[in-house]
Design a protein around this motif. Structure first.
Motif, short mmCIF file in Angstrom:
data_model
loop_
_atom_site.label_atom_id
_atom_site.label_comp_id
_atom_site.label_asym_id
_atom_site.label_seq_id
_atom_site.Cartn_x
_atom_site.Cartn_y
_atom_site.Cartn_z
N LEU A 192 0.86 -0.99 0.01
CA LEU A 192 0.15 0.46 0.14
C LEU A 192 1.06 1.63 0.10
O LEU A 192 1.80 1.09 0.89
CB LEU A 192 -1.14 -0.03 1.44
CG LEU A 192 -1.43 -1.01 1.82
CD1 LEU A 192 -2.63 -1.20 2.51
CD2 LEU A 192 -2.86 -1.05 0.62
N GLU A 193 0.70 2.16 -0.93
CA GLU A 193 1.00 3.25 -0.73
C GLU A 193 1.13 4.21 0.30
O GLU A 193 1.84 5.19 0.92
CB GLU A 193 0.78 3.95 -2.15
CG GLU A 193 2.14 5.21 -2.67
CD GLU A 193 1.34 5.89 -3.76
OE1 GLU A 193 0.65 7.30 -4.23
OE2 GLU A 193 1.73 4.78 -4.74
N GLU A 194 0.20 4.03 1.11
CA GLU A 194 -0.33 5.22 2.70
C GLU A 194 -0.66 4.26 3.00
O GLU A 194 -0.02 2.76 3.13
CB GLU A 194 -1.93 6.01 1.96
CG GLU A 194 -1.54 6.70 0.54
CD GLU A 194 -3.36 7.46 0.96
OE1 GLU A 194 -4.13 6.66 1.36
OE2 GLU A 194 -3.02 8.55 -0.26
N GLY A 195 -1.43 3.89 4.23
CA GLY A 195 -1.93 3.16 5.40
C GLY A 195 -1.01 2.90 6.17
O GLY A 195 -0.29 3.99 6.48
N SER A 196 -1.48 2.52 7.84
CA SER A 196 -0.55 2.28 8.72
C SER A 196 -0.45 0.85 9.07
O SER A 196 -1.15 0.24 9.01
CB SER A 196 -0.96 3.56 9.92
OG SER A 196 -2.27 3.00 10.05
N VAL A 197 0.45 0.63 10.29
CA VAL A 197 0.79 -0.65 10.90
C VAL A 197 -0.63 -0.98 11.36
O VAL A 197 -0.73 -2.44 12.02
CB VAL A 197 2.11 -1.00 12.19
CG1 VAL A 197 3.52 -1.02 10.91
CG2 VAL A 197 2.12 0.00 12.13
N GLY A 198 -1.49 -0.11 12.09
CA GLY A 198 -2.81 -0.90 13.26
C GLY A 198 -3.61 -0.12 12.09
O GLY A 198 -5.00 0.08 12.71
N SER A 199 -4.03 0.49 10.87
CA SER A 199 -5.31 -0.09 9.62
C SER A 199 -5.56 -1.00 9.82
O SER A 199 -5.36 -2.14 10.18
CB SER A 199 -4.48 0.68 8.61
OG SER A 199 -4.22 -0.25 7.83
N HIS A 200 -7.16 -1.04 9.24
CA HIS A 200 -7.92 -1.96 8.73
C HIS A 200 -7.51 -3.02 8.24
O HIS A 200 -7.00 -4.07 8.17
CB HIS A 200 -8.81 -1.37 8.56
CG HIS A 200 -9.99 -0.76 9.74
ND1 HIS A 200 -11.14 0.33 8.73
CD2 HIS A 200 -9.60 -0.10 10.67
CE1 HIS A 200 -11.38 1.23 10.38
NE2 HIS A 200 -10.39 0.43 11.05
N ALA A 201 -7.01 -2.70 7.10
CA ALA A 201 -5.90 -3.52 5.99
C ALA A 201 -4.65 -4.06 6.79
O ALA A 201 -4.88 -5.71 6.64
CB ALA A 201 -5.34 -3.24 4.76
N ALA A 202 -4.16 -3.55 7.01
CA ALA A 202 -3.29 -4.50 8.27
C ALA A 202 -3.73 -5.16 9.30
O ALA A 202 -3.28 -6.25 10.18
CB ALA A 202 -2.19 -3.20 9.43
N ILE A 203 -4.76 -5.11 9.72
CA ILE A 203 -5.38 -5.54 10.95
C ILE A 203 -5.50 -7.21 10.51
O ILE A 203 -5.75 -8.29 10.70
CB ILE A 203 -6.75 -5.46 11.60
CG1 ILE A 203 -6.01 -4.09 12.22
CG2 ILE A 203 -7.38 -6.78 12.01
CD1 ILE A 203 -7.23 -3.83 12.97
N VAL A 204 -6.65 -7.18 8.51
CA VAL A 204 -7.20 -8.35 8.19
C VAL A 204 -6.23 -8.99 7.49
O VAL A 204 -6.17 -10.35 7.94
CB VAL A 204 -7.30 -7.60 7.06
CG1 VAL A 204 -8.04 -8.78 5.73
CG2 VAL A 204 -9.29 -7.04 7.24
N ALA A 205 -5.04 -8.27 7.36
CA ALA A 205 -3.60 -8.63 6.56
C ALA A 205 -2.82 -9.84 7.37
O ALA A 205 -2.46 -11.00 7.17
CB ALA A 205 -2.59 -7.61 6.28
N ARG A 206 -3.21 -9.24 8.64
CA ARG A 206 -2.58 -10.60 9.85
C ARG A 206 -3.19 -11.68 10.21
O ARG A 206 -3.05 -12.77 10.35
CB ARG A 206 -2.14 -9.21 11.51
CG ARG A 206 -1.09 -8.66 11.36
CD ARG A 206 -0.64 -8.12 12.67
NE ARG A 206 -1.48 -7.09 12.79
CZ ARG A 206 -1.09 -5.15 13.04
NH1 ARG A 206 -0.26 -5.74 11.92
NH2 ARG A 206 -2.08 -4.59 13.42
#
Length: 582
Positions: A192-206
Motif C-alpha cells: 500500500l502506498e499509504e496505510g499504517s501498521v494499525g490500519s484496518h487493512a493491516a488487521i485483516v492482512a495479519r
C-alpha cells in the motif's frame, strides 16, 4: 509521467525499482502485480490538432462536473462533513486555474490526456512538499479528480476486464477491510502506498497471514499489472521488476523459510517445555473464521484472543445479533473443545466503524475507544454479550474486556454481563457451563489497581502492543519513535515482572498477547520473567516453540538479572550472546 516544464514522458515501466516502506505484516512473497485501481496509461502524448483536443478536454471536464454534481445531490441530506468534502471537490472541478493550465499545455502540442497527466504530476510534486494535513488532503482531491478525468478521456475504467494473475500481489494507494476480504487468501502479498501498521487493512492482512508493506511511496505510479514483484514483509522492502541477482537472493530466503517451516512441523504436537522443565502454553490470535484451520495446523493449544471487531469493521451496517450468534458458534465448533477467549468490541483509535460517526480527537489512541465506548453505549455491548452467551450453547465461555484502565471499569463491564445473564435465564436460554470474565492490561495504570481487582478478575492478558507504546510514550504509528524503545529494555521487563508478581499473589492466570509474543527472542525473555501463556499469530508458534525447547529459563533469568545489576539499558546483547551459545 511529466516531471516539469518541457520534460519528455518517462521511459516505459521496464527498469528495476526498489521501494522502501514499513513492515505491517511479516513474511516474504513473490508474484505478479495486481493493481486494485489500475493506472491509466496515456498512449498519445502528442496531438497535431489542438482545437480538437480542447474540445475533448471540455467535453470530459463537463462530464466530470456533472458526475460530481450527482454525488453532491445524493449526499445532500447526508453527513455534514462528507458534504463539505464534496463541496470542496466540486470547487476544484470548477477551478479556472486548473482548467487554464491544461488548456495552455494543449496549445503547446500536448494531447488532452497528456495535459491532464502533466497537471497531475505537478500537483503530486506539490503534495509531497506540503506539511499541512488539510492542504495535503485538498491536493489529494485534485489528484483523484485528475484520475477521474483521465478515465473519461481514455475510456480506461476501473474494471479493465483483466484476469487476476498467477500469485497476485495487490498494489493500491489504500484499501478497506471489506475489499481486502473479498480477495481473501488468493493474494500472496499486499503493498500500500499509504496505510499504517494499525490500519484496518493491516488487521485483516495479519488475520489472513499475508505479507504487507505500507507507506510504499509512489508504488502505484511505478507498478503495472503483471509486473514481476517481490515483497519482503520482514524488512518493509518491495522489489519491482527485480534483476536476476535480487531474484536469486530472495528465492534463497523463501527456501530457507520453507525449510524452517518443515522443521517446525516436526515439533507441532510437542508441548513447549524448556530444558529446565517449565511448561509454556502456546495459543493463537484470530479474528476471522479463516483463521480457525490454523488451530490444528500450527499446534496452538487454543485461541488466546479472538478479535470480534473485524466482523463489525467489514460491514456497512451493524451486524444483527443472530448473525453474531451464528459466527461465534461456528468459532467454538471449529475449536473442537480447545479454549477460545473472545475479546469484546475494540473500536475507536485506528478502528473506526464505517456506520458510526467518527469522533474528532487529537489523540485517538488515548481517546474514546474499546471499553469506554462499550460502557457509554451499552446497547451494543449488551447485544454482543447476548450473542456470545447464546453461541456457547452450554459450553464453557471466556470473555475479555479490552483497554481497562481502572478497577471500576472492569466492575461496571462485569455488572453488564451479570445483568445479561439474568435476562437470558428469564428468557429460558441455555447458559454457559463455566463463564470466565477477564481483562486486557494495556494501560500502566491497571498494573497498580487495588489487589481486589486481581482477586476478582478471572484472568488477565497483557496487551503488549498498546502497553509498550503507553509505557514509553512512543506512538506505534509514528515511524520516528516506534522502533526507538526495545521490549528487552530493563525498565519494561521489570514492569512485566511486577505484573507477574501481582497475579501470582492472587493466583490469577496471566498471558501475554501481541507482536512480541511471536518474536522468539522476546518470547523467551517474557517466559523468563514468569509469563506462562503466550498468544501470537499462528505462523509464529513454530519459531517460538523451537527456541523455548532449547532454553533454560533459570539460566536466562540469571543473565537478565545480571544485566540489570550492571546497569544495562537493555538485556538484548547479553541474551543474544547466551542464545548464540545454545
Amino acid at each position: 509521467a511529466f516531471v516539469g516544464e518541457g520534460a519528455a514522458l518517462s521511459p516505459l515501466h521496464q527498469q528495476a525499482v526498489l521501494v522502501h516502506g514499513v513492515s505491517a505484516q511479516e513474511g516474504a512473497a513473490e508474484g505478479h502485480v495486481w493493481l486494485h485501481e489500475p493506472r491509466v496509461i496515456v498512449t498519445n502524448p502528442i496531438a497535431d490538432d489542438p482545437q480538437k483536443e480542447l474540445e475533448r478536454l471540455n467535453e470530459a471536464v463537463e462530464e466530470l462536473r456533472v458526475g460530481v454534481d450527482k454525488m453532491l445531490e445524493v449526499s445532500r441530506n447526508g453527513d455534514k462533513e462528507q458534504l463539505q468534502v464534496l463541496e470542496a471537490y466540486r470547487m476544484f472541478a470548477n477551478s479556472k486555474g486548473w482548467m487554464r493550465r491544461m488548456e495552455e499545455d494543449i496549445a503547446r502540442g500536448l494531447s488532452a490526456e497528456a495535459a491532464v497527466e502533466k497537471e497531475q504530476s505537478q500537483a503530486r510534486a506539490r503534495m509531497s512538499q506540503v506539511q499541512d494535513a488539510y492542504l495535503r488532503e485538498r491536493l489529494s482531491d485534485l489528484d483523484d479528480l485528475s484520475n477521474r478525468l483521465l478515465r473519461i478521456l481514455t475510456g480506461q475504467g476501473a474494471n479493465t476486464g483483466a484476469e487476476l494473475p498467477e500469485n497476485p500481489i495487490l498494489i493500491a494507494r489504500n484499501i478497506g477491510p471489506g475489499d481486502l476480504l473479498e480477495y481473501g487468501r488468493s493474494l500472496r502479498g499486499i503493498v500500500l502506498e499509504e496505510g499504517s501498521v494499525g490500519s484496518h487493512a493491516a488487521i485483516v492482512a495479519r488475520a489472513l497471514a499475508i505479507p504487507l508493506v505500507v507507506n510504499a511511496k509512489r508504488v502505484t505510479t511505478e507498478a503495472l499489472n503483471g509486473d514481476h514483484i517481490m515483497v519482503d514483509g520482514d524488512q518493509g522492502v518491495v522489489h519491482l521488476r527485480p534483476d536476476e541477482t535480487v531474484v536469486g537472493a530472495f528465492r534463497d530466503k523463501i527456501a530457507m523459510q520453507a525449510k524452517a517451516q518443515e522443521r517446525y512441523a516436526s515439533i507441532r504436537d510437542k508441548p513447549a517445555v524448556t530444558t529446565d522443565g517449565q511448561r509454556i502454553n502456546m495459543v493463537m490470535n484470530a479474528g476471522l473464521m479463516a483463521d480457525l484451520p490454523s488451530l490444528d495446523g500450527s499446534g496452538a493449544e487454543g485461541v488466546g484472543l479472538f478479535r470480534t471487531e473485524l466482523q463489525f469493521l467489514v460491514r456497512n451496517q451493524m451486524p444483527k445479533r443472530s448473525e453474531l450468534v451464528a459466527l461465534y458458534k461456528r468459532v467454538l465448533d471449529a475449536a473442537h473443545g480447545k479454549p477460545v477467549v473472545f475479546r469484546t468490541l475494540d473500536i475507536g483509535s485506528d478502528k473506526v466503524l464505517p456506520y458510526m460517526k467518527p469522533t474528532d480527537e487529537p489523540n485517538p489512541a488515548l481517546g474514546w475507544r474499546a471499553i469506554r465506548v462499550g460502557l457509554d453505549k451499552p446497547g451494543v455491548m449488551r447485544m454482543q454479550l447476548q450473542a456470545l452467551l447464546r453461541s456457547a450453547e452450554g459450553r464453557p465461555l471466556s470473555i475479555m474486556f479490552p483497554f481497562v484502565a481502572q478497577f471500576e471499569e472492569y466492575r461496571s463491564a462485569r455488572a453488564e454481563v451479570e445483568k445479561t445473564i439474568e435476562r437470558e435465564r428469564i428468557l429460558g436460554h441455555v447458559l454457559p457451563a463455566d463463564l470466565k470474565i477477564g481483562a486486557m492490561l494495556e494501560t500502566p495504570s491497571l498494573a497498580y489497581a487495588p489487589q481486589k481487582f486481581f482477586d476478582e478478575v478471572a484472568f488477565i492478558s497483557i496487551g503488549g502492543n498498546d502497553l509498550k507504546q503507553f509505557f514509553f510514550a512512543a506512538d506505534r504509528e509514528n515511524e520516528r519513535v516506534r522502533r526507538r524503545y526495545d521490549t528487552l529494555n530493563v525498565s519494561f521487563l521489570s514492569f512485566i515482572e511486577r505484573i507477574v508478581e501481582r497475579c501470582a499473589i492472587s493466583g490469577t492466570p496471566l498471558s501475554f498477547c501481541g507482536e512480541d509474543a511471536g518474536r522468539p527472542v522476546e518470547a523467551v525473555c517474557l517466559a523468563a520473567m514468569g509469563i506462562r501463556t503466550l498468544s501470537m499469530r499462528p505462523a509464529s508458534i513454530g519459531p517460538v516453540k523451537s527456541l523455548l525447547l532449547r532454553v533454560d529459563l533459570g539460566e536466562l533469568r540469571k543473565i537478565i538479572s545480571d544485566a540489570r545489576h550492571r546497569g544495562d539499558q537493555a538485556v538484548r546483547p547479553a541474551v543474544m550472546e547466551y542464545l548464540r551459545g545454545l
